[in-house]
Design a protein around this motif. Structure first.
Motif, short mmCIF file in Angstrom:
data_model
loop_
_atom_site.label_atom_id
_atom_site.label_comp_id
_atom_site.label_asym_id
_atom_site.label_seq_id
_atom_site.Cartn_x
_atom_site.Cartn_y
_atom_site.Cartn_z
N SER A 169 0.82 -1.22 0.00
CA SER A 169 0.00 0.00 0.00
C SER A 169 0.86 1.27 0.00
CB SER A 169 -0.94 0.02 1.21
OG SER A 169 -0.18 0.04 2.42
N LYS A 170 2.14 1.13 0.34
CA LYS A 170 3.05 2.27 0.39
C LYS A 170 3.69 2.57 -0.96
CE LYS A 170 3.17 2.67 5.06
NZ LYS A 170 2.88 3.91 5.81
N ILE A 171 3.51 1.68 -1.93
CA ILE A 171 4.26 1.80 -3.18
C ILE A 171 3.98 3.12 -3.89
CG2 ILE A 171 4.36 0.90 -5.54
CD1 ILE A 171 4.58 -1.86 -4.45
N ASP A 172 2.71 3.53 -3.95
CA ASP A 172 2.39 4.79 -4.64
C ASP A 172 3.08 5.98 -3.99
OD1 ASP A 172 0.86 3.62 -6.58
OD2 ASP A 172 -1.04 3.90 -5.54
N ASN A 173 3.06 6.03 -2.64
CA ASN A 173 3.72 7.13 -1.92
C ASN A 173 5.23 7.11 -2.12
OD1 ASN A 173 1.22 7.85 -0.98
ND2 ASN A 173 1.51 7.07 1.09
N MET B 201 5.75 -2.83 -9.85
CA MET B 201 4.61 -3.70 -9.56
C MET B 201 4.82 -5.09 -10.13
SD MET B 201 2.68 -1.90 -7.69
CE MET B 201 1.26 -2.99 -7.62
N TYR C 288 6.82 5.75 -4.63
CA TYR C 288 7.13 6.10 -6.02
C TYR C 288 7.07 7.62 -6.22
CZ TYR C 288 7.35 5.87 -11.09
OH TYR C 288 7.74 6.02 -12.40
N ALA C 289 6.13 8.27 -5.55
CA ALA C 289 6.01 9.73 -5.63
C ALA C 289 7.27 10.40 -5.07
CB ALA C 289 4.78 10.22 -4.88
N LYS D 111 10.07 2.22 -14.07
CA LYS D 111 8.68 2.66 -14.15
C LYS D 111 7.88 2.00 -13.02
CE LYS D 111 8.97 4.57 -18.44
NZ LYS D 111 10.40 4.48 -18.62
N LEU D 112 6.78 2.65 -12.64
CA LEU D 112 5.92 2.08 -11.60
C LEU D 112 5.43 0.69 -12.01
CD1 LEU D 112 4.52 2.38 -8.89
CD2 LEU D 112 2.63 3.56 -10.04
N LYS E 179 10.08 9.84 -7.53
CA LYS E 179 9.92 10.70 -8.69
C LYS E 179 10.47 12.10 -8.43
CE LYS E 179 6.41 11.26 -12.28
NZ LYS E 179 4.98 11.15 -12.60
#
Length: 264
Positions: A193-197, A216, A199-200, A211-212, A203
């Motif tokens: 669940s932390k991956i998006d944060n 994944m 990755y931000a 790449k994201l 970035k």
């Protein structure tokens, strides 16, 4: 997608799953002209082991007939130049790179809730020029982002005799301990669940060709056995050349490590 396209994608995924990948991780110093952390992670999707080779920042290399330290290459020619030298040293292709400053490093560690580490001895060092201030006490503790940075950057104290007897090799060993503990403690589905944060953060604070979708893909196919994280340091010896300290890597022994242990 047509049935043919789907089949082609499946074939591509299957092929990708069988190919070893090599990720170069570079940690930049304060002014971003040198890479104080240089390591190559080697992994084959579906396998249980990750191999990590640390390259000493003082490693002597030659660029256009000029002798320099490998950590200066990022400032001379960016990732392209340092990647070419790492490929030359290891004879492995670098598929991905991540170049991170320490602000990003601190934020990632904080996002993950810190890493529990046994600090082997009191670490105290102040360098106002670099704005580097290290104050860690001995003992097992959870390091937040700032403390983690201090741990991986510590090499010596302000008083002669303090710090690692092995100098930069001691610091590399500490970095390997930290990376191993980070992976052991955080490479689990509960952190997906932390991956998006994360990755931000990457970035904003990194340069990378990852790449994201790549993250994944490999995360979903992760089959690592925590005890199978293996670390090596590039073999060689220290030397003083023209009053400058270098690390002279042993090419033959380096390639023996690669040949015997790394996925190719």
């Amino acid at each position: 997608l047509s049935l043919g396209d789907k089949e082609n994608n499946k074939a591509k995924d299957s092929q990708q799953l069988n190919n070893p990948i090599n990720l170069l991780v570079l940690g930049l110093d304060g002014d971003s002209t040198r890479s104080d952390v240089i390591l190559l992670a080697n992994y084959k999707p579906g396998e249980k082991c990750i191999n990590i080779l640390s390259i000493t920042r003082d490693t002597k290399v030659t660029v256009k007939g000029k002798t320099v330290k490998i950590n200066s290459l990022i400032g001379m020619g960016g990732e392209k130049l340092i990647i070419s030298k790492v490929e030359e040293i290891t004879e492995l292709p670098v598929d991905y790179y991540v170049t991170m400053d320490f602000i990003g490093f601190r934020k990632v560690i904080d996002e993950l809730g810190g890493v529990e580490i046994n600090v082997p001895f009191d670490m105290h060092y102040d360098d106002p020029v670099q704005n580097l201030h290290i104050h860690l006490n001995k003992g097992r503790q959870v390091l937040d982002g700032s403390m983690a940075e201090q741990f991986v950057r510590y090499r010596k104290g302000n008083i002669s005799g303090q710090g690692y007897k092995e100098g930069d090799l001691g610091r590399i060993e500490a970095q390997q301990v930290f990376i191993s503990e980070l992976m052991k403690q955080k490479l689990s589905l509960k952190y997906i669940s932390k991956i998006d944060n994360i990755y931000a953060i990457l970035k904003e604070h990194t340069r990378t060709n990852v790449k994201l979708a790549d993250i994944m893909y490999y995360f979903k196919n992760l089959n690592i056995k925590i005890d199978e994280i293996k670390t090596w340091t590039i073999p060689g010896d220290s030397a003083i050349i023209d009053n400058i300290a270098y690390f002279i890597y042993d090419s033959e022994e380096t390639l023996k490590i690669i040949e015997s242990n790394f996925y190719k």
